[in-house]
Design a protein around this motif. Structure first.
Motif, mmCIF file in Angstrom:
data_model
loop_
_atom_site.group_PDB
_atom_site.id
_atom_site.type_symbol
_atom_site.label_atom_id
_atom_site.label_comp_id
_atom_site.label_asym_id
_atom_site.label_seq_id
_atom_site.Cartn_x
_atom_site.Cartn_y
_atom_site.Cartn_z
ATOM 1 N N LYS A 105 0.858 -1.174 0.000
ATOM 2 C CA LYS A 105 0.000 0.000 0.000
ATOM 3 C C LYS A 105 0.900 1.231 0.000
ATOM 4 O O LYS A 105 1.724 1.406 0.894
ATOM 5 C CB LYS A 105 -0.926 0.009 1.210
ATOM 6 C CG LYS A 105 -1.977 1.105 1.167
ATOM 7 C CD LYS A 105 -2.975 0.945 2.308
ATOM 8 C CE LYS A 105 -4.067 1.990 2.234
ATOM 9 N NZ LYS A 105 -4.995 1.856 3.382
ATOM 10 N N CYS A 136 -4.977 10.184 3.016
ATOM 11 C CA CYS A 136 -5.486 8.953 3.638
ATOM 12 C C CYS A 136 -5.128 8.911 5.126
ATOM 13 O O CYS A 136 -4.380 9.746 5.632
ATOM 14 C CB CYS A 136 -4.930 7.726 2.931
ATOM 15 S SG CYS A 136 -3.183 7.443 3.254
ATOM 16 N N SER A 137 -5.645 7.912 5.825
ATOM 17 C CA SER A 137 -5.364 7.751 7.266
ATOM 18 C C SER A 137 -4.011 7.081 7.518
ATOM 19 O O SER A 137 -3.570 7.008 8.653
ATOM 20 C CB SER A 137 -6.467 6.915 7.909
ATOM 21 O OG SER A 137 -6.412 5.589 7.406
ATOM 22 N N PHE A 138 -3.374 6.576 6.504
ATOM 23 C CA PHE A 138 -2.078 5.898 6.556
ATOM 24 C C PHE A 138 -2.143 4.529 7.232
ATOM 25 O O PHE A 138 -1.116 3.926 7.510
ATOM 26 C CB PHE A 138 -0.983 6.763 7.213
ATOM 27 C CG PHE A 138 -0.676 7.989 6.407
ATOM 28 C CD1 PHE A 138 0.160 7.908 5.306
ATOM 29 C CD2 PHE A 138 -1.241 9.212 6.719
ATOM 30 C CE1 PHE A 138 0.439 9.030 4.537
ATOM 31 C CE2 PHE A 138 -0.964 10.337 5.959
ATOM 32 C CZ PHE A 138 -0.128 10.248 4.873
ATOM 33 N N ASP A 139 -3.336 4.021 7.497
ATOM 34 C CA ASP A 139 -3.459 2.664 8.037
ATOM 35 C C ASP A 139 -2.997 1.671 6.981
ATOM 36 O O ASP A 139 -3.491 1.674 5.854
ATOM 37 C CB ASP A 139 -4.921 2.354 8.420
ATOM 38 C CG ASP A 139 -5.378 3.131 9.634
ATOM 39 O OD1 ASP A 139 -4.501 3.536 10.432
ATOM 40 O OD2 ASP A 139 -6.595 3.330 9.782
ATOM 41 N N GLY A 140 -2.040 0.836 7.335
ATOM 42 C CA GLY A 140 -1.539 -0.190 6.438
ATOM 43 C C GLY A 140 -0.634 0.316 5.326
ATOM 44 O O GLY A 140 -0.248 -0.449 4.447
ATOM 45 N N VAL A 141 -0.282 1.606 5.352
ATOM 46 C CA VAL A 141 0.592 2.157 4.315
ATOM 47 C C VAL A 141 2.021 1.695 4.573
ATOM 48 O O VAL A 141 2.551 1.847 5.668
ATOM 49 C CB VAL A 141 0.503 3.702 4.273
ATOM 50 C CG1 VAL A 141 1.592 4.288 3.396
ATOM 51 C CG2 VAL A 141 -0.872 4.138 3.797
ATOM 52 N N ASP A 142 2.636 1.092 3.557
ATOM 53 C CA ASP A 142 4.017 0.610 3.660
ATOM 54 C C ASP A 142 5.031 1.641 3.192
ATOM 55 O O ASP A 142 6.185 1.619 3.583
ATOM 56 C CB ASP A 142 4.224 -0.636 2.776
ATOM 57 C CG ASP A 142 3.285 -1.761 3.127
ATOM 58 O OD1 ASP A 142 3.182 -2.099 4.303
ATOM 59 O OD2 ASP A 142 2.664 -2.309 2.188
#
Length: 155
Positions: A105, A136-142
């Motif tokens: 992501k 975005c919320s940056f949840d799960g962003v790699d």
């Protein structure tokens, strides 16, 4: 990629390391490697199995390696105590980041249009990769891709 660093300079100050980090690669008596304007180099095809570094260094094509690039890689490798790789193109460097880190992501802001094309290529190679904006919320962003200033607008 050149050898990690010249072990002779493990205890030298960063200023000394930045000048002499490539001493193990030198084939001339020049302290600073001469600027090479050549794009291709003469070589014996039977003798070259890849880009070699050190006293037996052989260069084939400037986008693969050349003397100034070897110096920069050796110096940065020594100063960072790691490996440094210099690319002939920003887009090839961008693709290398993706291949090395394998993000699933990616949050991306405004950037050079070519980077977005590289991301599309990466998505074709790695199915299921999500590309989202930086709002975005940056949840799960790699991986977060930011450019400052943004190429080509300079904003």
């Amino acid at each position: 990629m050149v050898e990690l660093k010249n072990p002779l300079y493990n205890t030298a100050a960063p200023s000394t390391q930045s000048i002499h980090a490539d001493a193990h690669l030198r084939v001339t008596s020049d302290v600073a490697v001469p600027i090479s304007v050549s794009t291709t180099f003469d070589y014996d095809k039977t003798d070259v199995k890849g880009c070699n570094y050190g006293p037996d260094q052989r260069y084939v094509y400037a986008r693969e390696s050349q003397p100034v690039q070897a110096k920069v890689e050796a110096t940065l490798s020594t100063l960072t105590e790691g490996y440094a790789v210099i690319y002939g193109s920003g887009l090839s460097a961008a693709f290398a980041v993706l291949i090395e880190h394998k993000p699933k992501k990616i949050a991306i802001g405004e950037c050079y249009f070519g980077v977005k094309e590289v991301l599309k290529q990466y998505q074709r190679l790695v199915p299921g990769v999500q590309v989202v904006g930086t709002e975005c919320s940056f949840d799960g962003v790699d991986l977060v891709w930011l450019e400052s200033p943004v190429n080509p607008t300079g904003e």
